[in-house]
Design a protein around this motif. Structure first.
Motif, short mmCIF file in Angstrom:
data_model
loop_
_atom_site.label_atom_id
_atom_site.label_comp_id
_atom_site.label_asym_id
_atom_site.label_seq_id
_atom_site.Cartn_x
_atom_site.Cartn_y
_atom_site.Cartn_z
N ASP A 169 1.59 -1.24 0.17
CA ASP A 169 0.04 0.29 -0.12
C ASP A 169 0.45 0.87 -0.24
OD1 ASP A 169 -2.51 1.67 0.05
OD2 ASP A 169 -2.65 0.89 1.92
N PRO A 170 1.30 1.24 -0.99
CA PRO A 170 2.85 2.34 -1.06
C PRO A 170 2.07 3.97 -1.34
CG PRO A 170 2.03 1.47 -2.98
CD PRO A 170 1.33 0.93 -2.40
N PRO A 171 2.74 4.21 -0.76
CA PRO A 171 2.08 6.64 -0.78
C PRO A 171 1.66 6.78 -2.49
CG PRO A 171 3.57 6.40 0.70
CD PRO A 171 3.99 5.10 -0.81
N PRO A 172 0.76 7.36 -2.39
CA PRO A 172 0.05 7.72 -3.58
C PRO A 172 1.31 7.91 -4.79
CG PRO A 172 -1.48 8.34 -2.45
CD PRO A 172 -0.46 7.95 -1.41
N PRO A 181 2.97 5.57 -10.77
CA PRO A 181 2.92 4.87 -12.61
C PRO A 181 2.69 3.20 -12.81
CG PRO A 181 4.40 5.93 -10.81
CD PRO A 181 3.35 6.34 -10.25
N PHE A 182 2.02 2.99 -11.61
CA PHE A 182 1.87 1.30 -11.36
C PHE A 182 -0.25 1.18 -11.64
CE2 PHE A 182 6.02 2.59 -9.92
CZ PHE A 182 7.06 1.89 -11.37
N VAL A 183 -0.56 1.38 -11.09
CA VAL A 183 -2.19 1.32 -10.26
C VAL A 183 -2.62 2.50 -11.21
CG1 VAL A 183 -3.61 1.54 -8.11
CG2 VAL A 183 -1.24 0.34 -8.27
N LYS A 184 -3.26 2.20 -12.03
CA LYS A 184 -4.66 2.66 -13.09
C LYS A 184 -5.59 3.10 -11.67
CE LYS A 184 -3.57 1.76 -17.50
NZ LYS A 184 -3.25 0.32 -17.42
N GLU A 185 -6.34 2.22 -10.82
CA GLU A 185 -6.95 2.63 -10.98
C GLU A 185 -6.71 2.00 -9.14
OE1 GLU A 185 -12.01 1.23 -9.91
OE2 GLU A 185 -11.24 1.26 -11.35
N TYR A 186 -7.01 2.97 -7.47
CA TYR A 186 -6.60 2.23 -6.72
C TYR A 186 -8.14 1.55 -5.74
CZ TYR A 186 -4.92 2.63 -1.92
OH TYR A 186 -5.36 2.18 -0.50
N ARG A 187 -8.02 0.38 -5.50
CA ARG A 187 -9.00 -0.10 -5.12
C ARG A 187 -8.86 -0.81 -3.26
NH1 ARG A 187 -10.78 -2.06 -10.53
NH2 ARG A 187 -9.17 -3.82 -9.50
N PRO A 188 -9.72 -0.21 -1.95
CA PRO A 188 -9.02 -0.66 -1.21
C PRO A 188 -8.78 -2.57 -1.25
CG PRO A 188 -10.32 1.69 -0.37
CD PRO A 188 -10.05 1.11 -2.36
N GLU A 212 -6.33 -10.29 -10.33
CA GLU A 212 -6.44 -10.02 -9.38
C GLU A 212 -4.83 -9.65 -9.27
OE1 GLU A 212 -8.86 -13.05 -8.06
OE2 GLU A 212 -10.04 -12.55 -7.17
N ARG A 213 -3.98 -10.85 -9.33
CA ARG A 213 -2.91 -11.26 -9.89
C ARG A 213 -1.87 -9.81 -10.17
NH1 ARG A 213 0.81 -12.45 -12.68
NH2 ARG A 213 2.94 -13.71 -12.02
N SER A 223 -2.68 -6.77 -10.36
CA SER A 223 -3.02 -5.47 -8.70
C SER A 223 -2.30 -5.81 -8.81
CB SER A 223 -4.05 -5.39 -8.74
OG SER A 223 -4.79 -6.54 -7.80
N MET A 224 -1.82 -6.86 -8.04
CA MET A 224 -1.25 -7.31 -6.62
C MET A 224 0.35 -6.46 -7.15
SD MET A 224 -1.77 -10.68 -4.95
CE MET A 224 -1.43 -11.17 -3.15
N ILE A 225 1.18 -7.04 -8.80
CA ILE A 225 1.58 -7.13 -8.83
C ILE A 225 2.34 -5.39 -8.73
CG2 ILE A 225 3.49 -7.53 -10.46
CD1 ILE A 225 2.41 -10.08 -10.77
N ASP A 226 1.03 -4.62 -9.51
CA ASP A 226 0.98 -3.37 -9.80
C ASP A 226 1.46 -2.49 -8.25
OD1 ASP A 226 0.48 -3.38 -12.59
OD2 ASP A 226 -1.58 -3.39 -11.99
N LEU A 227 0.91 -3.00 -7.27
CA LEU A 227 0.88 -2.20 -5.94
C LEU A 227 2.34 -2.74 -5.39
CD1 LEU A 227 -2.59 -2.72 -4.71
CD2 LEU A 227 -1.84 -0.60 -4.80
N TYR A 228 2.62 -3.78 -5.48
CA TYR A 228 4.19 -3.99 -4.84
C TYR A 228 4.75 -3.36 -5.57
CZ TYR A 228 8.26 -7.22 -4.54
OH TYR A 228 9.59 -7.38 -4.60
N ASP A 229 4.63 -3.12 -7.35
CA ASP A 229 5.93 -1.66 -7.99
C ASP A 229 5.84 -1.31 -6.98
OD1 ASP A 229 6.54 -4.63 -9.28
OD2 ASP A 229 5.86 -3.88 -11.15
N GLY A 230 4.66 -0.02 -6.97
CA GLY A 230 4.97 1.00 -6.36
C GLY A 230 5.43 1.03 -5.33
N GLY A 231 5.10 -0.17 -4.33
CA GLY A 231 6.48 -0.30 -3.11
C GLY A 231 7.85 -0.61 -3.26
N VAL A 232 7.82 -0.83 -4.41
CA VAL A 232 9.54 -0.60 -4.55
C VAL A 232 10.03 0.91 -5.39
CG1 VAL A 232 11.16 -2.10 -6.52
CG2 VAL A 232 9.79 -3.10 -5.47
N ARG A 233 9.09 1.11 -5.65
CA ARG A 233 9.39 2.73 -6.20
C ARG A 233 9.76 3.01 -4.73
NH1 ARG A 233 8.84 5.99 -11.04
NH2 ARG A 233 9.95 8.02 -10.29
#
Ligand SMILES: [Zn+2]
Length: 461
Positions: A196-199, A204-211, A232-233, A235-245
């Protein structure tokens, strides 16, 4: 024509001489040498960071602008692995050069092992500071041993808070004695689940943020096989990539802080992770539940003083057990019996290392990687730990050269190769049991036959 008699010819000769010398001068510039020990050391661990989600390891998404830039100034180890895909034991291996089945730090404290890296470094005059972002690394496990300062920061305070404490400590160290060498251990938890990285980092990775997408990433390590749909998979990777950033940005801020303090260019800066993360490659998510490559492969990037080895990429497999022997070389501490890895320092000078096998353990299974071959031996307790998990058999064999994502188990097709490697795993486990006794007790208390066996293995002098 005599150049001495002709100024123009003399100048021409000088130009020719300079051009002739240029390759040698360029060569000298390209091959700076490390300063004499002691060299200050930073060990930065970005918890849960798969190496293949960084640009410098081939990822196509913009997860890592700062680490990619760092890699250009650094020596990068292409095949670095953790010996155990779980936070507490992996970090303990980094700090002791003991394999996880030797230090045995899981839920129990490190009460008995003979020494830790920070203790040895402090003994030779290093200031030692540790700033961590997870309770899995707190004092209960013995992590404070050898540290002058050791502080835990809550995850919700963010990576910037960890950096601030680390840099405040370093400021006070350098204010007292600018020449004092230091060992600084910094750990971020911002890549770890729930993702759950900051916005600004997820944008750059998550098009639509859904809790609910974030909630899904809270899946525990021992959940058993899950078959998420591709959306679903993804969306997990998109959020993970935001955490990597997010982690990448924090690593950059730490580098900037070291540069502001004027210490970066006399410091060896190591970036790694304790383990990777599963995204269903073998039906499993999170980590701590298998020894497949998605959990074992971690980054290892080393920026050295004078940017020694800048841009080099080392293909020899290495492991967290190799970190402390490397720190010893940088500190000028002689290598000693009981260190289970090899120093990476030879790779800094020549870009290659002696080949070594890589060991992994800690999930009710053991793995051995030797050249292109990898064997996984599944213990009897493994299936019980992960409900619903169907064992692929007692032994799995993979040809990582042809099948780097371990999709084709060759144990049945190549039984002799599988048996030989499984026998090696059993022999290594026996050796590790002996060594565990040696590091947990004084040598005088070891039976003579155990002492002799350990000596023959090079673990005792
Ligand atoms: Zn971890």
């Amino acid at each position: 024509m005599n150049p001495r008699a002709n100024p123009l010819a003399r100048r021409l000769a000088l130009v020719i001489l300079t051009i002739a010398l240029l390759p040698a001068l360029a060569c000298n510039r390209a091959k700076p040498k490390l300063p004499a020990p002691p060299i200050s050391i930073v060990l930065l661990s970005l918890d849960t960071l798969r190496s293949d989600h960084l640009g410098c390891y081939g990822y196509a998404r913009p997860t890592s602008p700062r680490l990619d830039a760092l890699a250009k100034e650094s020596v990068l180890f292409e095949h670095a692995r953790t010996p155990v895909p779980w936070t507490t034991p992996a970090h303990m291996t980094m700090l002791t050069s003991l394999e996880p089945d030797v230090h045995k730090v899981t839920h129990t404290a490190l009460a008995e092992v003979r020494f830790t890296g920070p203790e040895r470094l402090r003994d030779v005059g290093y200031a030692t500071g540790g700033f961590v972002n997870a309770t899995a690394l707190d004092h209960r496990f013995g992590f404070t041993r050898g540290f002058d300062a050791y502080e835990y920061t809550e995850r919700k305070s963010g990576a910037a808070a960890v950096n601030q404490k680390a840099l405040d400590w370093l400021t006070s160290v350098t204010a007292k004695d600018p020449a004092k060498p230091f060992f600084l251990f910094v750990h971020y938890y911002v890549v770890h689940n729930p993702y759950d990285p900051p916005p600004e980092f997820r944008a750059p990775f998550v098009k639509e943020y859904r809790p609910e997408d974030v909630t899904r990433t809270e899946i525990g390590p021992y959940h058993g096989p899950v078959s998420y749909g591709e959306a679903e998979r993804r969306s997990m990777i998109d959020l993970y990539d935001g955490g990597v950033r997010y982690g990448d940005d924090a690593a950059g801020a730490l580098l900037d802080g070291l540069a502001r303090l004027g210490v970066l260019d006399r410091t060896a800066f190591f970036v790694t992770s304790d383990h990777g993360e599963g995204f269903g490659e073998h039906g499993l998510y999170n980590h701590g539940n298998s020894l497949y490559e998605e959990l074992l492969r971690v980054p290892l990037i080393v920026r050295l003083p004078g940017r020694v080895g800048a841009g080099a990429r080392v293909s020899t497999p290495v492991s967290h057990v190799d970190l402390l022997p490397t720190f010893f070389d940088l500190a000028g501490i002689p290598q000693e019996a009981g260190l289970m890895g090899q120093s990476l320092a030879p790779a800094f000078a020549r870009g290659t290392l002696a080949d070594a096998t890589v060991w992994a353990d800690g999930t009710g299974s053991q793995a051995l990687i030797e050249g292109r071959w990898k064997v996984i031996v599944n213990g009897e307790g493994r299936a019980a730990r992960i409900p619903g998990w169907k064992s692929p058999g007692p032994v799995e064999l993979y040809d990582l050269g042809a099948d780097p994502t371990e999709q084709h188990n060759l144990a049945a097709a190549q039984p002799e190769q599988a048996r030989q490697l499984a026998d090696r795993v059993a022999a290594i486990q026996r050796d590790h049991r002996l060594l565990a006794k040696a590091v947990a007790t004084s040598h005088a208390e070891l039976p003579d036959d155990v002492r002799e066996r350990l000596k023959s293995l090079g673990y005792l002098e």
